[in-house]
Design an enzyme around this catalytic site. Structure first.
Site, PDB file in Angstrom:
ATOM      1  N   ASP A 248       0.829  -1.203   0.000  1.00  0.00           N
ATOM      2  CA  ASP A 248       0.000   0.000   0.000  1.00  0.00           C
ATOM      3  C   ASP A 248       0.864   1.254   0.000  1.00  0.00           C
ATOM      4  O   ASP A 248       2.089   1.199   0.013  1.00  0.00           O
ATOM      5  CB  ASP A 248      -0.998  -0.015   1.169  1.00  0.00           C
ATOM      6  CG  ASP A 248      -0.328  -0.020   2.530  1.00  0.00           C
ATOM      7  OD1 ASP A 248       0.747   0.599   2.668  1.00  0.00           O
ATOM      8  OD2 ASP A 248      -0.887  -0.628   3.461  1.00  0.00           O
ATOM      9  N   LYS A 270      -4.090   3.139  -1.087  1.00  0.00           N
ATOM     10  CA  LYS A 270      -5.275   3.987  -0.968  1.00  0.00           C
ATOM     11  C   LYS A 270      -4.848   5.349  -0.442  1.00  0.00           C
ATOM     12  O   LYS A 270      -3.957   5.453   0.399  1.00  0.00           O
ATOM     13  CB  LYS A 270      -6.299   3.386   0.007  1.00  0.00           C
ATOM     14  CG  LYS A 270      -6.760   1.978  -0.315  1.00  0.00           C
ATOM     15  CD  LYS A 270      -7.788   1.545   0.709  1.00  0.00           C
ATOM     16  CE  LYS A 270      -8.200   0.094   0.511  1.00  0.00           C
ATOM     17  NZ  LYS A 270      -7.112  -0.816   0.913  1.00  0.00           N
ATOM     18  N   MET A 383      -4.444   9.344  10.598  1.00  0.00           N
ATOM     19  CA  MET A 383      -5.084   9.921   9.407  1.00  0.00           C
ATOM     20  C   MET A 383      -5.874  11.176   9.782  1.00  0.00           C
ATOM     21  O   MET A 383      -7.023  11.372   9.355  1.00  0.00           O
ATOM     22  CB  MET A 383      -6.001   8.883   8.731  1.00  0.00           C
ATOM     23  CG  MET A 383      -5.270   7.630   8.288  1.00  0.00           C
ATOM     24  SD  MET A 383      -6.369   6.265   7.834  1.00  0.00           S
ATOM     25  CE  MET A 383      -6.928   5.711   9.466  1.00  0.00           C
TER      26      MET A 383
END
Length: 464
Positions: A248, A270, A383
């Site tokens: 990722d 992503k 995040m």
């Protein structure tokens, strides 16, 4: 070659150790591990050494050395700080043709102790001939990182089948090819993964001539927050043997470079509102590749079970009967906070820590804010870059002081690490004044005040 490497079988044999201090204790530990019966001769004997000898069936003679102490011994160790006595022990032993080791005196030795990597029954010895023992120990340390502890179990598995394989393949070349295939294939993979029963089943099938059914396998590996040095030994081993790698966006290029060179690499990263591959398709691809018999590495930044959706992936694997291994990684909260000099807990400031996803769905603030503003608590938001203004606003709104220290860490643990520190009131403004990119981590709590005192790592960029 000054010394010929040999392995000495000492089970039940008498070994003379002249000396009763710390050095004698260290040598005696190795001898006891090898099954020797130790005879210690010294006017004074360290209490741990006395207990070790008593517990292993040896004897202690509390007096000075005499040549008769050599009687019946197959090996002699001189471990005193008396050079003349050490020389005398060496001369007496050599005259009787008994192997002798004099600590830190290679010229007086007929045998020497190597640096040992013990994965019994597999044992690796490294020696510098007594000229550079520290260098030998450093090389041993490197070997320790390369040889998993389960290699001993793999050697034990081979031992149980050795005689049958010898009968099956009388030719030594055929036997060598057989074992090379075993040690580099799915049988070894299962044993090293702790699946001893399955490894034995596969080896039994191979010895019986049946094609061993070995489906592919998935390795769900945490790559940590960015610094390659934070990878675990097991992660590195699996990265080196995978046939295909699904990785990722959060996996640092330096970590990806440690994967097997000829492995197929598939990017499934992503970022916010931009998924290279939907999660459902990632799950399906893992299953499909494994069913093709491939060893599949699912490499994820941080830890796969902390906001990494690893649980969803192994649910799909389990539903299809696909074998898998999970290797934890150092999660971003732990790695980034440590490199920024911010302890997550501290007796004076925080007695608990909470990990929260800061990825606010549809820009809403649907988080348990009353629980997140408890005093003496550190809160870490993963995040949280896009939602930083909302996070700070809501924490203040629900009772956390606007002066509460807060930090945002960008690309933590890498050479590009940047750390922005302020308060809940001014951190969003401070971050907005700089060009900041994910991945980031937000830490809220009084522990942030300790950064100036405890920080030890700074990347190429300045901290603010």
């Amino acid at each position: 070659m000054e010394f010929l490497p040999l392995f000495h079988k000492l089970q039940g044999s008498h070994v003379l150790v002249v000396g009763g201090g710390e050095i004698a204790l260290r040598k005696s530990r190795l001898l006891v591990d090898a099954g020797a019966l130790i005879r210690v001769v010294a006017p004074e004997v360290e209490h741990q050494l006395q207990a070790m000898v008593d517990g292993s069936g040896g004897e202690v003679r509390r007096r000075g050395y005499a040549e008769a102490d050599l009687d019946g011994c197959q090996l002699v160790i001189a471990a005193t700080d008396d050079q003349a006595l050490n020389a005398q022990v060496s001369a007496d032993a050599k005259r009787r043709c008994v192997p002798v080791n004099v600590v830190d005196a290679p010229a007086l030795c007929s045998v020497i102790f190597p640096a040992i990597v013990d994965r019994s029954p597999l044992v690796v010895a490294v020696s510098s001939g007594g000229d550079a023992p520290v260098l030998a120990r450093l090389i041993r340390a490197k070997l320790e990182t390369w040889i998993p502890s389960t290699y001993g179990e793999l050697a034990g598995l081979a031992a149980r089948f050795r005689s049958r394989v010898k009968q099956l393949y009388p030719d030594v070349t055929q036997r060598r090819a057989f074992w090379e295939e075993v040690f580099q294939g799915p049988i070894a993979d299962r044993q090293l993964a702790g699946q001893g029963a399955e490894a034995e089943r596969l080896l039994e099938a191979k010895v019986n001539g049946a094609p061993p059914h070995a489906p592919g396998e998935v390795y769900l590996v945490g790559a940590g927050p960015g610094d390659p040095d934070l990878l675990t030994f097991k992660a590195l081993r699996l990265m080196q043997q995978a046939d295909v790698v699904l990785y990722d966006r959060l996996v640092a290029p330096a970590i990806l470079d440690l994967c097997r060179r000829d492995a197929e690499r598939i990017y499934v990263g992503k970022r916010r509102a931009d998924h290279a591959l939907p999660q459902e398709q990632i799950n399906k691809q893992l299953v499909d590749l494994a069913k093709q018999g491939k060893r599949v590495l699912r490499l994820k930044g941080g830890d796969p079970f902390i906001f990494g959706r690893g649980g969803e992936e192994i649910e799909e694997l389990a539903a299809h009967g696909i074998p898998f291994q999970v290797v934890p990684g150092i999660t971003a909260a732990s790695g980034c906070s440590a490199y920024a000099g911010i302890p997550l807990t501290h007796r004076d400031y925080a007695q608990s820590v909470r990990f929260v996803t800061g990825h606010l769905k549809n820009n809403t603030s649907d988080l348990p804010w009353p629980d997140l503003v408890a005093p003496a608590q550190t809160v870490v938001f993963y995040m949280g870059l896009i939602g930083l203004p909302i996070i700070c606003e809501q924490m203040i709104k629900h009772g956390r002081s606007a002066d509460t220290p807060a930090a945002l860490i960008q690309q933590g643990t890498t050479v590009n690490q940047r750390v922005f520190t302020g308060t809940l009131a001014d951190l969003p403004r401070l971050v907005a004044e700089h060009e900041v990119h994910a991945p980031t981590l937000v830490i809220v709590g009084e522990v942030v005040m300790l950064r100036d005192k405890l920080k030890w790592f700074e990347g190429a960029q300045a901290s603010v």
